[in-house]
Design an enzyme around this catalytic site. Structure first.
Site, short mmCIF file in Angstrom:
data_model
loop_
_atom_site.label_atom_id
_atom_site.label_comp_id
_atom_site.label_asym_id
_atom_site.label_seq_id
_atom_site.Cartn_x
_atom_site.Cartn_y
_atom_site.Cartn_z
N LYS A 115 0.84 -1.21 0.00
CA LYS A 115 0.00 0.00 0.00
C LYS A 115 0.87 1.26 0.00
O LYS A 115 0.54 2.25 -0.64
CB LYS A 115 -0.93 0.02 1.22
CG LYS A 115 -1.91 -1.14 1.27
CD LYS A 115 -3.28 -0.75 0.73
CE LYS A 115 -4.20 -1.93 0.51
NZ LYS A 115 -4.64 -2.58 1.73
N LYS A 197 -6.22 -12.58 -9.96
CA LYS A 197 -7.55 -12.99 -9.52
C LYS A 197 -8.53 -11.82 -9.63
O LYS A 197 -8.12 -10.69 -9.84
CB LYS A 197 -7.48 -13.51 -8.08
CG LYS A 197 -6.85 -12.54 -7.10
CD LYS A 197 -6.94 -13.07 -5.68
CE LYS A 197 -6.60 -11.98 -4.70
NZ LYS A 197 -7.06 -12.23 -3.34
N LYS A 200 -11.86 -6.17 -6.41
CA LYS A 200 -12.90 -5.17 -6.28
C LYS A 200 -12.60 -3.93 -7.10
O LYS A 200 -13.47 -3.23 -7.55
CB LYS A 200 -13.07 -4.76 -4.82
CG LYS A 200 -14.08 -5.63 -4.09
CD LYS A 200 -14.31 -5.11 -2.68
CE LYS A 200 -13.61 -6.04 -1.71
NZ LYS A 200 -13.67 -5.62 -0.32
#
Ligand code: TRP
Length: 335
Positions: A115, A197, A200
């Site tokens: 992050k 994968k 969101k």
């Protein structure tokens, strides 16, 4: 005497609509677990502030996650379904646990490093102590099992360490939580573009959301990556084709899957036909969930009731833990 069920807790950040990966990786586990465990399922709105400080859409996102949970079969009478920020006690426990968490280990956490790379201008302390807040979520309910995906396992290990340190310093209060999943290898649902994968927020066109309408599902699946087809019988399968089979195994009849496998092996497969079939089976699977979700979302009164009910149950349970914590820490000066 009634034996006490083991406690399960999990959370999902309301940073976007839930997709097929969330369904098979998390929600389906929750639905199964609610019958056998004392379950707490939480919308982690506070965690989303570490990366999404703009709160203008937050209420809507939270409602959409709750509606998806309900539509997928989570029963708010069996499980405690609530919103993280409705438990003020979590914030207090987070503060105590912060004194037991070391800067070095927090800086080494894989998700923190990732992050920090993604948002170099906002490496806030909440991001650094993300695993501590998550540990507080888990420990405030004295959870034994935490159903999570592979990317969260390190956080569970950290929660276990914080629990051990607390118990060692102040006396035995917390069980040591463990990551949990029904399937052996934590299930990953591949994205439709053959890379990674479903996610969101990364590449919406390669992700099938539970909120996607029939046409959108059709379009996304028809665009999934394929090639000219196998040139020789029994050829090894490229990843992106294996992925389409994998999705088919989740939503189609066994006989349909084996028929296409056979046609792959004898080189007669037509990927267009296969994708058409997958799209129809996917629609049959998703559209009832989407329709239920839409009905629930239209019912503000119901949503409010579910959230209030969940908050009351979760608070009652969390208050007990926090009282024990304060007692163990000798912070109860009035008695
Ligand atoms: N960090 C989790 C995620 O991004 C969400 C979460 C927050 C969570 N608190 C939790 C998961 C507690 C399990 C337990 O997916």
């Amino acid at each position: 005497m009634e034996t006490k069920k083991a406690v399960v807790l999990s959370g999902v950040r309301p940073t976007g609509d839930l997709h097929l990966g969330n369904y098979f990786g998390a929600i389906l586990n929750y639905v199964k677990m609610q019958n056998d465990y004392d379950c707490y399922f939480m919308v982690a709105d506070l965690h989303s502030l570490t990366t999404h400080p703009d709160t203008s859409g937050l209420k809507n996102h939270i409602q959409r996650v709750i509606a998806t949970f309900l539509a997928a079969g989570i029963d708010p009478e069996k499980a405690t379904l609530y919103c993280q920020s409705h438990l003020r006690t979590t914030g207090e426990l987070y503060l105590y646990l912060n004194m037991l968490a070391y800067k070095g280990e927090l800086e080494k956490t894989a998700t923190f490093k990732e992050k920090a790379r993604q948002q170099p201008d906002n490496v806030n302390a909440g991001l650094l102590t993300y695993p501590v807040l998550m540990a507080a979520d888990i420990l405030i309910h004295k959870a034994h099992f935490v159903p999570v995906g592979k990317d969260q396992e390190q956080h569970i290990e950290m929660a276990r360490n914080f629990a051990k340190r607390f118990n060692h310093r102040y006396g035995e209060v917390f069980p040591e939580p463990e990551a949990f999943n029904y399937s052996h290898d934590l299930l990953k649902i591949p994205s439709l573009d053959g890379s990674g994968k479903m996610s969101k927020s990364v590449n919406e066109n390669a992700t099938i959301y539970l909120s996607d309408n029939d046409d959108t599902i059709r379009k996304k699946i028809m665009k999934a990556k394929t090639d000219a087809g196998p040139q020789q019988p029994n050829s090894p399968m490229p990843d992106y084709v294996e992925n389409i089979f994998h999705l088919m195994e989740l939503v189609s009849e066994n006989s349909t899957v084996s028929q296409f496998r056979q046609s792959y092996n004898d080189c007669s497969i037509r990927y267009g036909d296969m994708k058409k079939q997958l799209a129809e089976d996917m629609i049959r699977f998703i559209s009832p969930i989407r329709k239920k979700m839409e009905d629930i979302l239209a019912d503000e009164v119901l949503l409010k009731k579910v959230m209030e009910h969940g908050a009351a149950k979760a608070n009652e349970h969390a208050d007990q833990t926090l009282a024990e914590v304060r007692k163990a820490m000798r912070l109860n000066y009035f008695i």
